[in-house]
Design an enzyme around this catalytic site. Sequence first.
Site, short mmCIF file in Angstrom:
data_model
loop_
_atom_site.label_atom_id
_atom_site.label_comp_id
_atom_site.label_asym_id
_atom_site.label_seq_id
_atom_site.Cartn_x
_atom_site.Cartn_y
_atom_site.Cartn_z
N SER A 272 0.83 -1.20 0.00
CA SER A 272 0.00 0.00 0.00
C SER A 272 0.87 1.25 0.00
O SER A 272 2.08 1.18 0.20
CB SER A 272 -0.90 0.03 1.25
N SER A 310 -3.87 -3.14 -3.33
CA SER A 310 -3.18 -2.04 -2.67
C SER A 310 -4.16 -1.14 -1.93
O SER A 310 -5.23 -0.80 -2.43
CB SER A 310 -2.41 -1.21 -3.70
N ASP A 312 -4.53 2.47 -0.95
CA ASP A 312 -3.96 3.76 -1.34
C ASP A 312 -4.86 4.86 -0.81
O ASP A 312 -5.87 5.23 -1.42
CB ASP A 312 -3.79 3.82 -2.85
#
Length: 389
Positions: A272, A310, A312
């Site tokens: 991340s 991920s 984000d």
Amino acid sequence: MRRRTALTLTAGWALTPALVFAAEAKPSALHAGPFPSGKVDGITDVGGVRVAHLTKISGSGPLRPGIGPVRTGATAILQNRDPWAQRCAAAFYSLNGNGEMTGTHWIEESGFIEHPILLTATTNVPRVADGVIDWMIRVHPDIGIRSDVPLPVVAECNDQALNDTQGRHVHADEIPPLLNRVAEGQFARGNVGAGTGMHGFAFKGGIGSSSRVLPADLGGYTVGVLLNLNDGERAQLTMAGVHVGEHFLRDLMPRFPARAAFAERGRAANGSIITTIATDAPLDARQLYAIAKRATLGLGRTGWTSTTASGDLFLSFSTTNITPRDPAKGPVTLERDDDRIDALYQATADATESAVYDALWNARTMEGRDGITFFGLPHEKIRALLGAR
């Protein structure tokens, strides 16, 4: 700028000498955009913002779940001396939500943040949040009695590639001392705090930061970014427009010994990026939401694309648009000039791009559990690839 990087450790945790270093000056090409950096070239260039790290490194060899090896930590950001009393305008943006930043529902609802910001590893989140509440009650004993109750802001990246995550080695009682030692000025980058066990573009990752200062005719405002880099594929890595990653597809790739039991898919593989943006420009939540989105443009210049695995997450705040608990203070005059706001957008994108480079440049090779190793960026080869820029 030469920066001495030191590790902040709790008592009883071994210091790895190779991780204490004087960072080499980065190539000028890694300064993105036309605006200059502040003195620190970091988020603490925004007046009143403070940072501290808790770094925990111990053990080596095979993974012993719940025991070690340990490569983890936490990073604290305070917007001002008393975020509970002096609530900064704030906004939250999620580009891809396979991650966690607690407390954001209230930020979205209220338009301000009233807690310190903590970064850590995924499995540490509840313990860190518990420690934040302890600290806030000590500072404001009326919390939960005659005052409101806190909703801590704690964001995570997954450090299981290098760290014993089952051990949850950051503890609640370590968070109040961490918050008590936040400071203005220069701070360590790379393998420190929440970035201790992180990776980026298949190199060693971690904490990166940068700032930009606008000229007087554009308001003279400062934008500072601090991020925890734990994502990116090697082939994608681009630095100052140069496709750097393509030159290292068979060189300095992560080392996974045969004994290592490591998930090669999902969040363990992709990780991340958690990004915090601070500014002294007087902006409201709507404007800060737009600022947070512009950070993604800076990340995109590095070749990063944000994968399904991920997390984000982006948090932005203004240190000058305050909602005090004492209602006597009048409202601030917000910045409305389009040219100045456009400059803030550019400064945000540029500082975010440079913060990624900062994390990679300052991170050093680390061997973690089961001998898994992520290598630091090869400085001389990068200089050669960037040439005279």
